[in-house]
Design an enzyme around this catalytic site. Structure first.
Site, short mmCIF file in Angstrom:
data_model
loop_
_atom_site.label_atom_id
_atom_site.label_comp_id
_atom_site.label_asym_id
_atom_site.label_seq_id
_atom_site.Cartn_x
_atom_site.Cartn_y
_atom_site.Cartn_z
N GLU A 1 -25.94 15.44 -1.44
CA GLU A 1 -27.35 15.59 -1.08
C GLU A 1 -28.24 14.62 -1.85
O GLU A 1 -29.35 14.30 -1.42
CB GLU A 1 -27.82 17.02 -1.29
CG GLU A 1 -27.96 17.44 -2.74
CD GLU A 1 -28.48 18.87 -2.88
OE1 GLU A 1 -29.54 19.18 -2.30
OE2 GLU A 1 -27.82 19.67 -3.57
N GLU B 1 -7.91 1.89 -12.90
CA GLU B 1 -7.29 3.07 -12.30
C GLU B 1 -6.10 3.56 -13.13
O GLU B 1 -5.98 4.75 -13.44
CB GLU B 1 -6.86 2.76 -10.87
CG GLU B 1 -8.05 2.62 -9.93
CD GLU B 1 -7.68 2.12 -8.54
OE1 GLU B 1 -8.50 2.27 -7.63
OE2 GLU B 1 -6.56 1.58 -8.37
N CYS C 1 0.82 -1.22 0.00
CA CYS C 1 0.00 0.00 0.00
C CYS C 1 0.85 1.26 0.00
O CYS C 1 0.65 2.17 -0.80
CB CYS C 1 -0.94 0.00 1.20
SG CYS C 1 -1.96 1.48 1.30
N HIS D 1 -27.12 21.67 0.63
CA HIS D 1 -27.30 22.13 -0.74
C HIS D 1 -26.43 23.35 -1.02
O HIS D 1 -26.29 24.21 -0.16
CB HIS D 1 -28.77 22.49 -0.96
CG HIS D 1 -29.08 22.95 -2.34
ND1 HIS D 1 -29.14 22.08 -3.41
CD2 HIS D 1 -29.34 24.19 -2.83
CE1 HIS D 1 -29.42 22.76 -4.50
NE2 HIS D 1 -29.55 24.04 -4.17
N LYS E 1 -0.16 5.46 -5.95
CA LYS E 1 -1.15 5.48 -7.03
C LYS E 1 -2.14 6.63 -6.86
O LYS E 1 -2.49 7.32 -7.83
CB LYS E 1 -1.90 4.15 -7.07
CG LYS E 1 -2.96 4.06 -8.15
CD LYS E 1 -3.69 2.74 -8.04
CE LYS E 1 -4.40 2.61 -6.71
NZ LYS E 1 -5.04 1.28 -6.52
N TYR F 1 -9.81 -3.32 -10.56
CA TYR F 1 -9.63 -1.93 -10.17
C TYR F 1 -8.27 -1.38 -10.58
O TYR F 1 -8.15 -0.22 -10.98
CB TYR F 1 -9.88 -1.75 -8.67
CG TYR F 1 -8.84 -2.34 -7.75
CD1 TYR F 1 -7.81 -1.55 -7.26
CD2 TYR F 1 -8.89 -3.68 -7.35
CE1 TYR F 1 -6.85 -2.09 -6.40
CE2 TYR F 1 -7.94 -4.21 -6.52
CZ TYR F 1 -6.92 -3.42 -6.05
OH TYR F 1 -5.96 -3.93 -5.20
N CYS G 1 -1.53 1.63 -3.09
CA CYS G 1 -2.59 2.63 -2.91
C CYS G 1 -2.09 4.06 -2.80
O CYS G 1 -2.62 4.97 -3.44
CB CYS G 1 -3.41 2.31 -1.65
SG CYS G 1 -3.48 0.60 -1.17
#
Length: 449
Positions: free
Chosen positions: A443, A183, A44, A438, A52, A179, A49
């Protein structure tokens, strides 16, 4: 008379799971040592991770700088230098490597910067020749990228190598539908590389909801990424011009400058001596464990990607924590893997927690699905047609939310809080009763129809 050992715990592998387990075990009063043959931090931090995600941040500027003009900014003479980003990312990897090392040392964990192999239920031999004993051994050796078998496969690279490229390829072929493939396809595409993804099946990201997969494919094609499905490697050769010619099933050969494999990951269990302690592996070479991470040898445990559980950093960390609390903290703990959120940092990203619509129908029978298909405000003003999709899957019998699936800007950041609600068993009515913030993309989660 009780048998004595050199250490209470000896950990093999200083990645996220091994580091957490060792640090917490030491905090509980155990005498701990850890061996790492590469760099402290693991996949990682060093080659996964973290670096990356930094490349992904860099890639986002391509569209942000283009969009800035619609927001009144004049952006002239913008250029991208790969080596600047690459070197800055590696500098931060070095920083994190030092931070992880400091963390272990500050907790009194002894670090051996060398390979270790198991010689028995309580013994480990280091590459230097030294043999040590431990009451418990924890294997946290992680996994590595799988390389397909075909002629010329050595001409390709893996995700490990992508962080160290001397220059960006003009054309890259990325193999895989998971993934990592998606990615890096987004990253290289934003940097101006012509990207083609090949996949041996017709399905991308098969563990994610069908609607999100379809949306990502649609957007990726619109961004200029090509796809070849039902394609398996037959051979790779270097041409007289210096490029790579890739031969694959069901498609014509193609010439590219770089081939990258993202076809899954393989547990790093070969040559560890696990057979010397009777540790059982599954058919893929992963270490079989029970809910408390114990192997078939009662003194040896395993956590993280070398086990057949979920290959995610936060899961490995939870497993390492649970191991330490169980063995040295007096608190027997198992990790609940029933509702683990995950993300794909594609362009745009996907985030998901719980059951997909298909899985929910198979498991529950009757479900209710609520969704919002919208264009984010920023995309409207920027003149981008790219749309986001938010989807909520509920058990029709009691209104309980069993899955939330998002694709759109900042989807992983938005999902983290929503994942708490799914884990807690909240209902659609609980979301409806919450006032929206908002104007935000988030939302939409409390306005789903």
């Amino acid at each position: 008379m009780a048998e004595t050992y050199d250490y209470d715990l000896f950990t093999i592998g200083a990645g996220s799971g091994g580091t957490r387990a060792s640090r917490v075990s030491a905090g509980h009063g155990a005498k701990v040592a850890i061996a790492e043959e590469y760099r402290v931090g693991g996949t990682c931090v060093i080659r996964g991770c973290v670096p990356k995600k930094m490349l992904i941040y860099g890639a986002h500027f391509a569209e942000d700088l283009e969009d800035a003009q619609r927001f009144g900014w004049t952006v002239d003479n913008c250029t991208f230098d790969w080596k600047t980003l690459r070197d800055n990312v590696q500098d931060d990897v070095d920083r994190l490597n030092g931070a992880y090392t400091d963390t272990l040392e500050n907790h009194g964990v002894e670090i051996f910067h060398e390979r270790a192999e198991i010689t028995g239920p309580h013994s480990v031999k280091l590459a230097s020749g030294r043999e040590v004993t431990a009451k418990y051994i924890l294997v946290a050796c992680g996994a590595r990228p799988h390389v397909p078998e075909c002629g010329g496969s050595d001409l390709g690279i893996t995700s490990n190598d992508a962080f160290h490229l001397e220059e960006l390829p003009k054309r890259i072929l990325i193999a895989g539908g998971g993934y990592i493939a998606n990615e890096f396809a987004g990253i290289f595409n934003e940097f101006g590389t012509k990207v083609t993804i090949i996949n041996r099946s017709k399905t991308l990201l098969r563990q994610y909801d069908q609607a999100l997969r379809d949306r990502l494919l649609q957007i990726s094609i619109a961004k200029g990424i090509d796809f070849r499905f039902d394609a398996e490697f037959e051979s790779i050769e270097r041409t007289d011009e210096g490029c790579l010619r890739v031969h694959m099933s069901n498609h014509e050969p193609m010439d590219v400058d770089c081939v990258m494999y993202a076809t899954g990951r393989v547990p790093n269990t070969e040559g560890l001596g696990l057979e010397n302690a009777g540790v059982e592996l599954d058919e893929k070479g992963a270490i079989k464990v029970d809910e408390y991470s114990q192997t078939s040898c009662e003194s040896i445990y395993a956590v993280g990607d070398c086990t057949p559980r979920i290959q995610l950093t936060p899961v490995a960390i939870r497993e390492g924590q649970a191991f330490a609390d169980t063995i040295f903290g007096g608190n027997k703990t198992a990790v609940d893997l029933s509702c683990v959120p995950s993300a794909v940092f594609s362009h745009p990203p996907i985030a998901s927690v719980g059951l997909t619509e298909g899985d929910a129908k198979n498991k529950l029978g009757s479900v209710k699905v609520y969704q919002s298909d919208f264009r984010p405000m920023k995309n409207v003003l920027a003149g981008r047609d790219e749309r986001s999709l938010y989807k909520m899957v509920c058990d029709a019998a009691n209104d309980r939310i069993v899955g939330i699936h998002l694709i759109g800007p900042d989807a992983p950041e938005i999902l983290q809080a929503a994942a708490v609600a799914v884990k807690a068993g909240l209902t659609k009515a609980d979301f409806d009763a919450t006032v929206a913030i908002h104007p935000t993309m988030a939302e939409e989660l409390v306005l789903l129809k």
